[in-house]
Design a protein around this motif. Structure first.
Motif, PDB file in Angstrom:
ATOM      1  N   LEU A  41      -6.567   1.290  -1.856  1.00 56.20           N
ATOM      2  CA  LEU A  41      -5.796   1.206  -0.617  1.00 56.20           C
ATOM      3  C   LEU A  41      -6.533   0.450   0.491  1.00 56.20           C
ATOM      4  O   LEU A  41      -5.934   0.127   1.518  1.00 56.20           O
ATOM      5  CB  LEU A  41      -5.422   2.605  -0.140  1.00 56.20           C
ATOM      6  CG  LEU A  41      -4.526   3.402  -1.101  1.00 56.20           C
ATOM      7  CD1 LEU A  41      -4.256   4.797  -0.558  1.00 56.20           C
ATOM      8  CD2 LEU A  41      -3.217   2.668  -1.359  1.00 56.20           C
ATOM      9  N   ARG A  42      -7.817   0.162   0.261  1.00 56.68           N
ATOM     10  CA  ARG A  42      -8.572  -0.618   1.246  1.00 56.68           C
ATOM     11  C   ARG A  42      -8.752  -2.073   0.833  1.00 56.68           C
ATOM     12  O   ARG A  42      -9.258  -2.881   1.629  1.00 56.68           O
ATOM     13  CB  ARG A  42      -9.957   0.016   1.444  1.00 56.68           C
ATOM     14  CG  ARG A  42      -9.930   1.315   2.243  1.00 56.68           C
ATOM     15  CD  ARG A  42     -11.333   1.884   2.396  1.00 56.68           C
ATOM     16  NE  ARG A  42     -11.344   3.074   3.253  1.00 56.68           N
ATOM     17  CZ  ARG A  42     -12.409   3.831   3.442  1.00 56.68           C
ATOM     18  NH1 ARG A  42     -13.561   3.520   2.849  1.00 56.68           N
ATOM     19  NH2 ARG A  42     -12.339   4.883   4.222  1.00 56.68           N
ATOM     20  N   LEU A  69      -7.789  -6.333  -5.201  1.00 58.94           N
ATOM     21  CA  LEU A  69      -6.853  -5.263  -5.547  1.00 58.94           C
ATOM     22  C   LEU A  69      -6.549  -5.255  -7.044  1.00 58.94           C
ATOM     23  O   LEU A  69      -6.590  -4.197  -7.690  1.00 58.94           O
ATOM     24  CB  LEU A  69      -5.557  -5.428  -4.751  1.00 58.94           C
ATOM     25  CG  LEU A  69      -4.441  -4.422  -5.050  1.00 58.94           C
ATOM     26  CD1 LEU A  69      -4.912  -2.981  -4.873  1.00 58.94           C
ATOM     27  CD2 LEU A  69      -3.220  -4.699  -4.171  1.00 58.94           C
ATOM     28  N   ALA A 117       0.256   4.155  -2.688  1.00 64.84           N
ATOM     29  CA  ALA A 117      -0.124   5.495  -2.254  1.00 64.84           C
ATOM     30  C   ALA A 117       0.844   6.555  -2.755  1.00 64.84           C
ATOM     31  O   ALA A 117       0.448   7.690  -3.051  1.00 64.84           O
ATOM     32  CB  ALA A 117      -0.206   5.543  -0.727  1.00 64.84           C
ATOM     33  N   ARG A 136       0.820  -1.219   0.000  1.00 60.65           N
ATOM     34  CA  ARG A 136       0.000   0.000   0.000  1.00 60.65           C
ATOM     35  C   ARG A 136       0.852   1.266   0.000  1.00 60.65           C
ATOM     36  O   ARG A 136       0.477   2.271  -0.596  1.00 60.65           O
ATOM     37  CB  ARG A 136      -0.940  -0.005   1.216  1.00 60.65           C
ATOM     38  CG  ARG A 136      -2.106  -0.949   1.060  1.00 60.65           C
ATOM     39  CD  ARG A 136      -2.909  -1.049   2.343  1.00 60.65           C
ATOM     40  NE  ARG A 136      -4.019  -1.990   2.196  1.00 60.65           N
ATOM     41  CZ  ARG A 136      -4.713  -2.491   3.201  1.00 60.65           C
ATOM     42  NH1 ARG A 136      -4.400  -2.133   4.452  1.00 60.65           N
ATOM     43  NH2 ARG A 136      -5.697  -3.345   2.991  1.00 60.65           N
TER      44      ARG A 136
END
Length: 328
Positions: free
Chosen positions: A306-307, A314, A287, A283
């Protein structure tokens, strides 16, 4: 440029040591894109001499990433000496001492850049580590503790005199953390000090090929180290090396080309750390990656990305991005 008996090309570019970032897979990836040398994550001397398994795993290196340095930190002479000996058994090319990390859990305890408050101890630890191992010892630090104690020019001479083979300087004080712009003027002063004969490596705010070339030209440093600019952007080394060689920016690849590099890295994280651990570790790169910056109306997708809790979830999100946002 040489560090001890290790030869580098002119104007080499290094990957900075970063906790939870420079794992072996990422180091190898950056090496494939042209990084001239890579560094492990920070290795705690106290944890290493206590044989903490998670810390010992950081010593694992492979041939594909050479030359590679293992970086250790701590504030006790005996612990640092013993840790350096343990690191030597892992057969890196270099042992690097971290006197630069500014985070509270390190510097607040007197290690990392906390050592800028006790330069005599910093020099003593360095001297004893150099004496204890047969590998080249290098060191990474900052300008000083705060604005009123920028001691790096005098300190650099002292560290050289006890035997380090190269010195990396981040252009901020500990008090600045990562705020404000990095100040390379004192890095230039160290490099241009006629008493200094070891390689000087500059670090701080290098996120583009143009910035890297500017810092070489401005300061005359022997190498430039890239840290946060490489997180989620391992291809920056290819871009930088091309610009240094030709003076021209490398043409962009397709969006999917960059995306597939990140996906391959995520897969490796999952293979090594399991699905949950691998995704969490990835992540930070997702990010920070420049790949997703500037995409209009991307916030909702970024949050979902990101969750995501599973690899299938993903990858489904990542694979949908080119079509959803008209990217090629």
């Amino acid at each position: 440029m040489k560090i001890s008996n290790i030869n580098f090309t002119d104007q080499p570019v290094f990957l900075a040591p970063m906790e939870d970032v420079t794992d072996m897979d990422f180091r190898v990836l950056c090496k494939e894109f042209g990084a001239d040398m890579v560094y492990t994550e920070f290795v705690s001397s106290d944890a290493l001499i206590r044989h903490v398994n998670k810390t010992k795993e950081k010593l694992i290196i492979c041939e594909a990433e050479r030359p590679v340095a293992i970086q250790i930190y701590g504030r006790e002479v005996e612990a640092m000496v013993e840790a350096a000996k343990i690191c030597e058994e892992a057969q890196p090319d270099i042992i690097d001492i971290n006197f630069g990390c500014p985070v509270k859990k390190v510097a607040g305890k007197g290690a990392g850049s906390g050592m800028m408050k006790t330069p005599e101890l910093m020099v003593e630890i360095t001297r004893e580590v150099v004496k204890a191992v047969n590998l080249p010892v290098t060191l990474k630090t900052r300008l000083g503790w705060d604005h009123d104690s920028k001691i790096i020019v005098e300190l650099a001479e002292q560290l050289q005199d006890v035997g380090i083979q190269a010195l990396t300087i981040h252009g901020r004080t500990r008090s600045q953390m990562y705020r404000d712009n990095a100040d390379w003027s004192l890095i230039a002063d160290v490099k241009n000090n006629q008493r200094m004969h070891i390689p000087i490596i500059g670090n701080g705010d290098v996120t583009t090929p143009e910035e890297c070339k500017f810092r070489f030209d401005q300061t005359g440093v022997d190498a430039v180290m890239i840290g946060r600019g490489a997180i989620g952007n391992p291809w920056i080394f290819k871009e930088v090396k091309h610009f240094l060689k030709t003076g021209e920016l490398l043409p962009d690849e397709s969006f999917v080309w960059y995306l597939n590099i990140l996906k391959d890295y995520i897969k490796k994280n999952v293979d090594h750390s399991g699905e949950r651990g691998g995704i969490i570790h990835s992540r930070r790169h997702l990010a920070a990656s420049n790949l997703f910056k500037g995409i209009p109306d991307f916030k909702k997708t970024r949050i979902a990305m990101l969750r995501a809790a599973t690899l299938d979830e993903l990858f489904s999100i990542l694979d949908s991005i080119p079509g959803e946002f008209g990217l090629e």
